[in-house]
Design an enzyme around this catalytic site. Structure first.
Site, short mmCIF file in Angstrom:
data_model
loop_
_atom_site.label_atom_id
_atom_site.label_comp_id
_atom_site.label_asym_id
_atom_site.label_seq_id
_atom_site.Cartn_x
_atom_site.Cartn_y
_atom_site.Cartn_z
CG ASN A 1 0.53 -3.55 13.48
OD1 ASN A 1 0.90 -2.70 14.29
ND2 ASN A 1 -0.17 -3.25 12.42
CG LEU A 2 4.90 -0.89 16.45
CD1 LEU A 2 4.72 0.61 16.66
CD2 LEU A 2 6.07 -1.41 17.26
CG HIS B 1 -2.98 2.22 -1.96
ND1 HIS B 1 -3.06 2.17 -0.60
CD2 HIS B 1 -4.05 1.50 -2.41
CE1 HIS B 1 -4.11 1.45 -0.23
NE2 HIS B 1 -4.73 1.04 -1.31
N GLY C 1 2.73 -4.22 9.12
CA GLY C 1 2.68 -2.77 9.33
C GLY C 1 1.51 -2.07 8.68
CB THR C 2 -1.32 -2.52 6.87
OG1 THR C 2 -2.48 -1.79 6.46
CG2 THR C 2 -1.63 -4.01 6.89
CB CYS D 1 1.98 17.16 -19.97
SG CYS D 1 1.62 15.44 -20.30
CD GLN E 1 -2.57 -1.16 2.67
OE1 GLN E 1 -3.64 -0.58 2.83
NE2 GLN E 1 -1.97 -1.79 3.66
CG ASN E 2 4.07 1.27 2.48
OD1 ASN E 2 3.01 1.58 3.03
ND2 ASN E 2 4.98 0.48 3.05
CB ALA F 1 8.54 -3.89 10.73
C1 BV8 Z 1 -11.87 1.79 -3.64
C2 BV8 Z 1 -3.07 7.37 -1.07
C3 BV8 Z 1 -13.59 1.16 -5.16
C4 BV8 Z 1 -1.65 7.07 -1.21
C5 BV8 Z 1 -4.49 5.93 0.14
C6 BV8 Z 1 -15.18 -1.43 1.30
C7 BV8 Z 1 -14.79 -1.97 0.07
C8 BV8 Z 1 -14.17 -1.18 -0.88
C9 BV8 Z 1 -13.91 0.18 -0.61
C10 BV8 Z 1 -14.29 0.71 0.60
C11 BV8 Z 1 -14.92 -0.09 1.56
N1 BV8 Z 1 -15.17 0.69 2.63
C12 BV8 Z 1 -14.71 1.94 2.40
C13 BV8 Z 1 -14.19 1.99 1.17
C14 BV8 Z 1 -13.61 3.18 0.54
C15 BV8 Z 1 -12.14 3.42 0.87
C16 BV8 Z 1 -11.74 3.05 2.27
O1 BV8 Z 1 -11.20 1.99 2.51
N2 BV8 Z 1 -11.97 3.96 3.20
C17 BV8 Z 1 -11.55 3.72 4.57
C18 BV8 Z 1 -10.96 5.00 5.15
C19 BV8 Z 1 -12.76 3.20 5.34
N3 BV8 Z 1 -11.30 2.72 -0.07
C20 BV8 Z 1 -11.02 3.30 -1.25
O2 BV8 Z 1 -11.51 4.36 -1.61
C21 BV8 Z 1 -10.09 2.55 -2.18
N4 BV8 Z 1 -10.71 2.44 -3.47
O3 BV8 Z 1 -12.46 1.28 -2.72
O4 BV8 Z 1 -12.32 1.79 -4.96
C22 BV8 Z 1 -13.36 -0.23 -5.60
C23 BV8 Z 1 -12.73 -1.14 -4.78
C24 BV8 Z 1 -12.57 -2.45 -5.21
C25 BV8 Z 1 -13.04 -2.82 -6.46
C26 BV8 Z 1 -13.67 -1.88 -7.27
C27 BV8 Z 1 -13.85 -0.59 -6.84
C28 BV8 Z 1 -8.80 3.32 -2.41
C29 BV8 Z 1 -7.92 3.20 -1.21
C30 BV8 Z 1 -6.56 3.89 -1.48
C31 BV8 Z 1 -6.58 5.22 -0.87
N5 BV8 Z 1 -5.24 5.82 -0.90
N6 BV8 Z 1 -3.47 6.76 0.15
C32 BV8 Z 1 -0.88 7.89 -0.26
O5 BV8 Z 1 -1.18 9.08 -0.09
O6 BV8 Z 1 0.04 7.32 0.31
S1 BV8 Z 1 -4.82 5.04 1.55
C33 BV8 Z 1 -3.61 5.24 2.72
O7 BV8 Z 1 -3.95 4.30 3.76
C34 BV8 Z 1 -2.23 4.85 2.26
O8 BV8 Z 1 -2.17 4.34 0.95
C35 BV8 Z 1 -1.87 3.72 3.23
O9 BV8 Z 1 -1.04 2.83 2.64
C36 BV8 Z 1 -3.20 3.15 3.50
C37 BV8 Z 1 -3.29 2.19 4.64
O10 BV8 Z 1 -2.69 2.76 5.77
P1 BV8 Z 1 -1.55 1.89 6.49
O11 BV8 Z 1 -0.47 1.61 5.52
O12 BV8 Z 1 -2.17 0.74 7.18
O13 BV8 Z 1 -0.98 2.95 7.53
P2 BV8 Z 1 -1.59 3.35 8.94
O14 BV8 Z 1 -0.91 4.59 9.38
O15 BV8 Z 1 -3.09 3.30 8.88
O16 BV8 Z 1 -1.15 2.15 9.91
C38 BV8 Z 1 0.23 1.94 10.18
C39 BV8 Z 1 0.33 0.62 10.92
O17 BV8 Z 1 1.72 0.33 11.11
C40 BV8 Z 1 -0.31 0.64 12.30
O18 BV8 Z 1 -1.09 -0.52 12.47
C41 BV8 Z 1 0.89 0.64 13.26
O19 BV8 Z 1 0.61 -0.06 14.45
C42 BV8 Z 1 1.92 -0.08 12.44
N7 BV8 Z 1 3.30 0.27 12.77
C43 BV8 Z 1 3.81 1.49 13.06
N8 BV8 Z 1 5.15 1.39 13.28
C44 BV8 Z 1 5.48 0.08 13.10
C45 BV8 Z 1 4.31 -0.64 12.78
N9 BV8 Z 1 4.31 -1.97 12.57
C46 BV8 Z 1 5.50 -2.61 12.67
N10 BV8 Z 1 6.66 -1.99 12.99
C47 BV8 Z 1 6.68 -0.66 13.21
N11 BV8 Z 1 7.86 -0.05 13.52
#
Ligand code: BV8
Length: 239
Positions: free
Chosen positions: A207-208, A114, A181-182, A141, A96-97, A225
């Site tokens: 995960n943490l 993503h 890490g998600t 462009c 997802q990164n 991680a």
């Molecule tokens: C879509 C842009 C339609 C890039 C991002 C149900 C089904 C389908 C869709 C939906 C649904 N419900 C809701 C939706 C819509 C929506 C969605 O999910 N909304 C959420 C908020 C509810 N989804 C969408 O719109 C997606 N598209 O659905 O299209 C479709 C789908 C399928 C088929 C046909 C049509 C599009 C999603 C993409 C959005 N773009 N970002 C950017 O700017 O980077 S999302 C954004 O969140 C990033 O991409 C990121 O990668 C992603 C996930 O976040 P995480 O990577 O998990 O990061 P986070 O900070 O949340 O968590 C970090 C984790 O790491 C924590 O758990 C922490 O404990 C851990 N951690 C921290 N340090 C460490 C560690 N672990 C280990 N070691 C460490 N040291």
């Protein structure tokens, strides 16, 4: 049993947590990227159309940070690259990164569902181009030779992620699914563990701390991680 025998196809879903120890902010942790923004202002088409300057700046800042000398792959990225190199079967990273730390660690089989920070896209031709510097409304462009047609090559909320049919096939064939890490907040990525389980895969979460999806996994590797992923890779390579 932590790692079953006779594993042939490994699918690894990574999120921002794998890059956290490289110095790249996660999204939803305290002090994360989204803390100072409304997600929909900077990661949706509506937000881009409403205020392209804000969105260009959001991604320009992240692109600049990613290329700073102090930002490099950590032991978790390197361990996954070693796994791909030494494992007898197939290893695919679905990330997802939007950073390039998996590539810089030496992984090759990577799917950026993503998008990628170091790429931009022409909104007319849909052609994708590399970019390392700033992207804004006055960037010419490369295909149209005019300004105003370029956007970050990022999948925003409401947009369909990259490679879903390929990911679907990978999940059907996988016998080990590892999430690293998600937070499991974003779909459809958060649904991959269920698809993997339906294919009979063994599922591990690194995960943490526990996430809302933890109960879906066979086992957890809780901790940083950079410590836990090398440990997990060692277990897979020398069962
Ligand atoms: C879509 C842009 C339609 C890039 C991002 C149900 C089904 C389908 C869709 C939906 C649904 N419900 C809701 C939706 C819509 C929506 C969605 O999910 N909304 C959420 C908020 C509810 N989804 C969408 O719109 C997606 N598209 O659905 O299209 C479709 C789908 C399928 C088929 C046909 C049509 C599009 C999603 C993409 C959005 N773009 N970002 C950017 O700017 O980077 S999302 C954004 O969140 C990033 O991409 C990121 O990668 C992603 C996930 O976040 P995480 O990577 O998990 O990061 P986070 O900070 O949340 O968590 C970090 C984790 O790491 C924590 O758990 C922490 O404990 C851990 N951690 C921290 N340090 C460490 C560690 N672990 C280990 N070691 C460490 N040291």
């Amino acid at each position: 049993m932590i790692i079953p025998n006779n594993i042939k196809n490994i699918v690894i879903l990574t999120g921002a947590g794998i890059s956290a120890e490289s110095g790249i902010k996660t999204f939803r942790d305290h002090g994360g990227l989204w803390e100072n923004y409304d997600i929909m202002d900077v990661a949706s088409v509506e937000g881009f159309n409403k205020d392209p300057k804000l969105v260009y700046e959001f991604y320009n800042a992240r692109r600049a940070q990613l290329q700073k000398p102090e930002i490099s792959p950590n032991a978790a990225h390197l361990a996954l690259a070693e796994l791909e190199k030494k494992f007898k079967g197939r290893v695919t990273i679905v990330t997802q990164n939007v950073d390039n730390l998996h590539e810089r660690a030496g992984s090759h089989n990577i799917l950026h569902m993503h998008g990628e920070l170091l790429k931009m896209r022409c909104t007319k031709s849909l052609k994708v181009f590399a970019i390392t510097g700033e992207l804004n409304q006055s960037t010419v462009c490369p295909c149209c030779k005019v300004v105003g047609n370029l956007r970050p090559n990022i999948v925003w909320f409401g947009e369909v992620p990259n490679g879903l049919s390929e990911i679907d096939q990978l999940l059907r064939e996988c016998d080990l699914f590892i999430s690293i890490g998600t937070s499991g907040e974003v779909y459809p990525a958060a649904s991959f563990v269920m698809a993997a389980k339906q294919s009979g895969a063994h599922t591990l979460e690194q995960n943490l701390s526990p996430t809302k999806l933890s109960r879906e996994f066979d086992s957890q590797f809780t901790g940083s991680a950079s410590i836990e992923v090398p440990r997990l890779v060692k277990l897979i390579l020398s069962p």
